[in-house]
Design an enzyme around this catalytic site. Sequence first.
Site, mmCIF file in Angstrom:
data_model
loop_
_atom_site.group_PDB
_atom_site.id
_atom_site.type_symbol
_atom_site.label_atom_id
_atom_site.label_comp_id
_atom_site.label_asym_id
_atom_site.label_seq_id
_atom_site.Cartn_x
_atom_site.Cartn_y
_atom_site.Cartn_z
ATOM 1 C CG HIS A 78 -36.560 23.133 -15.221
ATOM 2 N ND1 HIS A 78 -36.915 24.317 -14.639
ATOM 3 C CD2 HIS A 78 -36.074 23.453 -16.446
ATOM 4 C CE1 HIS A 78 -36.675 25.317 -15.475
ATOM 5 N NE2 HIS A 78 -36.165 24.823 -16.578
ATOM 6 C CG ASP B 226 -37.228 23.249 -11.238
ATOM 7 O OD1 ASP B 226 -36.049 23.600 -11.345
ATOM 8 O OD2 ASP B 226 -38.111 23.497 -12.082
HETATM 9 C C1 XLS Z 1 -34.311 30.781 -18.826
HETATM 10 C C2 XLS Z 1 -35.593 30.232 -19.222
HETATM 11 C C3 XLS Z 1 -36.049 29.008 -18.441
HETATM 12 C C4 XLS Z 1 -37.124 28.298 -19.194
HETATM 13 C C5 XLS Z 1 -37.356 26.886 -18.767
HETATM 14 O O1 XLS Z 1 -33.967 31.906 -19.143
HETATM 15 O O2 XLS Z 1 -36.554 31.243 -19.167
HETATM 16 O O3 XLS Z 1 -36.439 29.366 -17.165
HETATM 17 O O4 XLS Z 1 -38.336 28.981 -19.102
HETATM 18 O O5 XLS Z 1 -36.242 26.095 -18.922
#
Ligand code: XLS
Length: 433
Positions: A99, A102
């Site tokens: 993301h 991150d």
């Molecule tokens: C949250 C989600 C997130 C997605 C990406 O529960 O799994 O991590 O994979 O935004």
Amino acid sequence: MTDFFKGIPAVTYEGLDSDNDYAFRHYNPDEVVMGKAMKDHLRFAAAYWHSFAWLGGDPFGGQTFDRPWFDDTMDAARLKADVAFEMFQILGVPYFCFHDADVRPEGDSFAQSTKNLEQIVDYFAEKMDATGVKLLWGTANLFSHKRFMSGAATNPDPDVFAYSAATIKTCMDATMKLGGENYVLWGGREGYETLLNTDMGRERQQAGRMLQMVVDYKHKMGFKGAILIEPKPQEPTKHQYDYDVATVYGFLKDFGLEGEVQMNIEQGHAILAGHSFEHELAVARELGIFGSIDMNRNDYQSGWDTDQFPNNVPEMALAYYEVLRAGGFTTGGTNFDAKLRRQSLDPEDLILAHVGGMDACAAGMKAAAAMLEDGKLEAARNDRYAGWDTPDGRALLNSDLHGIMQKVLADGTDPQPRSGRQERLENLVNRYL
Ligand code: XLS
Ligand code: NI
Ligand code: NI
């Protein structure tokens, strides 16, 4: 080289007899299974957020991890990238996912955050070039910052919709620039806490319009990868709109996007929705919208997303069985959207978590391939439906109620129950594990 993983060797395949913690016992990247190298079947990706951006907090306590890059500066972001790529290389994972939030520090304006992201994207590009590691997917974090507390696309405030749309554009640009193979949208806070303050009709329209804009932009920019939605039934909001694969399919149909968007299916989210992982995979396959998987595991006693590294081989065998029946991954892959337990403090824990997860996936995938190649399970399934392949069976669905009734009377149709043979099939599956 940083010294974060100092002393940890590159992990390689040593086979079943190995007693080395830092070795694969099942994952042999170049071994050919069903005509394809294991690394191309599994297409492993490491998730930047849980491995490098998560502090180790839970609702009762804050940060437990102590990482030298936990600081909101560009230097820290570059150090984090250095360590992340070192981990990708130690493990030999071909892909990673991230993301925006991150990988770059939040700026004091949208423009500054975008600039920070662009600089890190350039830094990633160099590292990807040097290591050969590729981007499975990029995505936007539209849920952590307080501006998104009431949703992103579904926010009652149009300014948040605008901020979200602009952010998605920057993340799609970043993904495209890095040659990403997919772009993911997980709903984040697209849902609601109480109907008392929620206009569900508007929120659905806003979400649909945002997704149409994403697809339009994908075509405009010439992005060849897939747009993936990741369903989840609850958490963080009480009612998440993208509940499960079937719900999302209805939504896609409503907005004319069923041919444009595929699913990123997460094991833990399937469990939270009251389904099995393989159910969600099979639904996506039958609807023609299977894309990719987030391979973590949920605790069956908890009602939230525990995001543990996978370790249950029998479950994974059934999941990869559905993936193989879908024809395997095309642009998708196996992303570890999994995090350490907050007591697992050491750098070694991060490596060993991935080693175990990759090995468990590989063992499951090999078992699934053996089941499919043997064909006994499919033969039993086909036998169960064999009546539909007879001329009478085929004609039935093209008939009508009146015609069918005439035939039932003429033939003296008298259906006799047949065993579903569940236990026999369960025993059969266990032979491959
Ligand atoms: C949250 C989600 C997130 C997605 C990406 O529960 O799994 O991590 O994979 O935004
Ligand atoms: Ni999740
Ligand atoms: Ni996920």
